[in-house]
Design a protein around this motif. Structure first.
Motif, PDB file in Angstrom:
ATOM      1  N   THR A 199       0.854  -1.181   0.000  1.00 49.75           N
ATOM      2  CA  THR A 199       0.000   0.000   0.000  1.00 49.75           C
ATOM      3  C   THR A 199       0.895   1.237   0.000  1.00 49.75           C
ATOM      4  O   THR A 199       2.125   1.126   0.019  1.00 49.75           O
ATOM      5  CB  THR A 199      -0.903   0.037   1.254  1.00 49.75           C
ATOM      6  OG1 THR A 199      -0.073   0.260   2.404  1.00 49.75           O
ATOM      7  CG2 THR A 199      -1.699  -1.248   1.422  1.00 49.75           C
ATOM      8  N   SER A 200       0.282   2.393   0.039  1.00 50.18           N
ATOM      9  CA  SER A 200       1.056   3.639   0.090  1.00 50.18           C
ATOM     10  C   SER A 200       1.879   3.735   1.364  1.00 50.18           C
ATOM     11  O   SER A 200       2.814   4.547   1.448  1.00 50.18           O
ATOM     12  CB  SER A 200       0.130   4.845  -0.038  1.00 50.18           C
ATOM     13  OG  SER A 200      -0.793   4.863   1.027  1.00 50.18           O
ATOM     14  N   LYS A 201       1.600   2.907   2.352  1.00 50.29           N
ATOM     15  CA  LYS A 201       2.346   2.953   3.610  1.00 50.29           C
ATOM     16  C   LYS A 201       3.802   2.501   3.434  1.00 50.29           C
ATOM     17  O   LYS A 201       4.640   2.807   4.272  1.00 50.29           O
ATOM     18  CB  LYS A 201       1.658   2.098   4.677  1.00 50.29           C
ATOM     19  CG  LYS A 201       0.259   2.599   5.068  1.00 50.29           C
ATOM     20  CD  LYS A 201       0.313   3.904   5.829  1.00 50.29           C
ATOM     21  CE  LYS A 201      -1.052   4.338   6.314  1.00 50.29           C
ATOM     22  NZ  LYS A 201      -1.355   3.989   7.669  1.00 50.29           N
ATOM     23  N   VAL A 242       5.537   5.689   3.046  1.00 51.79           N
ATOM     24  CA  VAL A 242       5.597   6.394   4.332  1.00 51.79           C
ATOM     25  C   VAL A 242       6.790   5.858   5.121  1.00 51.79           C
ATOM     26  O   VAL A 242       7.569   6.629   5.698  1.00 51.79           O
ATOM     27  CB  VAL A 242       4.284   6.223   5.131  1.00 51.79           C
ATOM     28  CG1 VAL A 242       4.424   6.772   6.538  1.00 51.79           C
ATOM     29  CG2 VAL A 242       3.129   6.883   4.400  1.00 51.79           C
ATOM     30  N   CYS A 260       6.553   6.894  11.267  1.00 49.87           N
ATOM     31  CA  CYS A 260       6.526   6.439   9.874  1.00 49.87           C
ATOM     32  C   CYS A 260       7.168   5.068   9.692  1.00 49.87           C
ATOM     33  O   CYS A 260       6.827   4.347   8.752  1.00 49.87           O
ATOM     34  CB  CYS A 260       7.246   7.440   8.973  1.00 49.87           C
ATOM     35  SG  CYS A 260       6.382   9.015   8.777  1.00 49.87           S
ATOM     36  N   LYS A 320       2.062  -1.608   9.396  1.00 51.69           N
ATOM     37  CA  LYS A 320       1.694  -0.564   8.437  1.00 51.69           C
ATOM     38  C   LYS A 320       0.463   0.210   8.864  1.00 51.69           C
ATOM     39  O   LYS A 320       0.349   1.403   8.591  1.00 51.69           O
ATOM     40  CB  LYS A 320       1.506  -1.141   7.041  1.00 51.69           C
ATOM     41  CG  LYS A 320       0.320  -2.042   6.858  1.00 51.69           C
ATOM     42  CD  LYS A 320       0.223  -2.497   5.410  1.00 51.69           C
ATOM     43  CE  LYS A 320      -0.789  -3.536   5.118  1.00 51.69           C
ATOM     44  NZ  LYS A 320      -2.010  -3.580   5.788  1.00 51.69           N
ATOM     45  N   ASP A 321      -0.461  -0.443   9.571  1.00 50.82           N
ATOM     46  CA  ASP A 321      -1.678   0.236  10.010  1.00 50.82           C
ATOM     47  C   ASP A 321      -1.404   1.248  11.120  1.00 50.82           C
ATOM     48  O   ASP A 321      -2.210   2.150  11.349  1.00 50.82           O
ATOM     49  CB  ASP A 321      -2.718  -0.787  10.475  1.00 50.82           C
ATOM     50  CG  ASP A 321      -3.184  -1.676   9.328  1.00 50.82           C
ATOM     51  OD1 ASP A 321      -3.253  -1.183   8.181  1.00 50.82           O
ATOM     52  OD2 ASP A 321      -3.460  -2.865   9.575  1.00 50.82           O
ATOM     53  N   ARG A 356       1.253   3.209  11.064  1.00 51.25           N
ATOM     54  CA  ARG A 356       1.938   4.347  10.447  1.00 51.25           C
ATOM     55  C   ARG A 356       0.933   5.414  10.031  1.00 51.25           C
ATOM     56  O   ARG A 356      -0.169   5.101   9.622  1.00 51.25           O
ATOM     57  CB  ARG A 356       2.693   3.894   9.192  1.00 51.25           C
ATOM     58  CG  ARG A 356       3.832   2.970   9.464  1.00 51.25           C
ATOM     59  CD  ARG A 356       4.510   2.559   8.166  1.00 51.25           C
ATOM     60  NE  ARG A 356       5.048   1.212   8.340  1.00 51.25           N
ATOM     61  CZ  ARG A 356       5.080   0.279   7.419  1.00 51.25           C
ATOM     62  NH1 ARG A 356       4.627   0.524   6.205  1.00 51.25           N
ATOM     63  NH2 ARG A 356       5.569  -0.906   7.693  1.00 51.25           N
ATOM     64  N   THR A 360      -0.554   8.443   7.543  1.00 49.69           N
ATOM     65  CA  THR A 360      -0.570   8.690   6.100  1.00 49.69           C
ATOM     66  C   THR A 360       0.357   9.868   5.837  1.00 49.69           C
ATOM     67  O   THR A 360       0.723  10.606   6.761  1.00 49.69           O
ATOM     68  CB  THR A 360      -1.989   9.056   5.623  1.00 49.69           C
ATOM     69  OG1 THR A 360      -2.369  10.290   6.251  1.00 49.69           O
ATOM     70  CG2 THR A 360      -2.991   7.954   5.943  1.00 49.69           C
ATOM     71  N   SER A 380      -0.469  12.572   4.428  1.00 47.97           N
ATOM     72  CA  SER A 380      -1.238  13.774   4.790  1.00 47.97           C
ATOM     73  C   SER A 380      -1.098  14.061   6.279  1.00 47.97           C
ATOM     74  O   SER A 380      -0.940  15.218   6.691  1.00 47.97           O
ATOM     75  CB  SER A 380      -2.714  13.601   4.446  1.00 47.97           C
ATOM     76  OG  SER A 380      -2.876  13.475   3.058  1.00 47.97           O
ATOM     77  N   GLN A 381      -1.149  13.026   7.101  1.00 49.35           N
ATOM     78  CA  GLN A 381      -0.990  13.203   8.540  1.00 49.35           C
ATOM     79  C   GLN A 381       0.429  13.641   8.886  1.00 49.35           C
ATOM     80  O   GLN A 381       0.624  14.468   9.779  1.00 49.35           O
ATOM     81  CB  GLN A 381      -1.344  11.900   9.272  1.00 49.35           C
ATOM     82  CG  GLN A 381      -2.809  11.558   9.208  1.00 49.35           C
ATOM     83  CD  GLN A 381      -3.099  10.143   9.685  1.00 49.35           C
ATOM     84  OE1 GLN A 381      -2.315   9.216   9.480  1.00 49.35           O
ATOM     85  NE2 GLN A 381      -4.249   9.980  10.330  1.00 49.35           N
TER      86      GLN A 381
END
Length: 156
Positions: A50-52, A55, A135, A140-141, A143, A145, A147-148
């Motif tokens: 995912t995008s994580k 991050v 980060c 991963k959950d 971490r 985003t 934006s955050q």
């Protein structure tokens, strides 16, 4: 990113979001690609990407910039207890420094690259390092985003 939010780091990004094992023109994408020390744990564990993952990599880059150390670094400047150089990750080293000093804020001075020491706001640097450590959490959950991350780093 620059002031216009244009990416200046090309090793990380959306390319990693390619569906592993799926059909289509990217079906030959079957192995991990990336630089050791920057890759999120889900790459190694073959978990969904995912995008994580980006991050995580961002957090490692921030820690590298703050400390001036490579993500895969040696312990101290010399040899370990038994004459063997200890290889350990930057993330682990920063966490140990932070946790080893409890409420004492001197840990931030211990990890900052000597080139920037004395030229930065230690309070702001502490916030930056804490965000970077969020980060690079294994889960991963857990971490944030991006934006955050940006929200946390903007001046209030």
């Amino acid at each position: 990113m620059d002031s216009n939010f244009q990416s200046k780091v090309a090793d990380f990004g959306l390319f990693k979001l390619v569906n592993r094992g799926g059909g289509g023109k990217n079906s030959s994408f079957t192995r991990v690609r990336g630089t050791r020390g920057y890759m999120a744990p889900e790459w190694i564990s073959n978990l969904p990407i995912t995008s994580k993952v980006d991050v995580y990599s961002y957090g490692v880059v921030v820690l590298e910039m703050v400390t001036g150390k490579s993500p895969m670094t040696t312990s101290g400047q010399g040899f370990g207890n038994k004459g063997v150089m200890e290889l350990r990750g930057l993330v682990k080293w920063v966490r140990e420094k932070m946790n080893g000093n409890g409420e004492n804020e001197l840990w931030i001075e211990e990890i900052i690259d000597p080139v920037v020491k004395g030229k930065c706001d230690l309070r702001k640097m502490g916030i930056l390092v804490q965000v970077a450590l969020e980060c690079v959490k294994e889960d991963k959950d857990a971490r944030p985003t991006m934006s955050q991350v940006i929200e946390r780093l903007l001046p209030h």
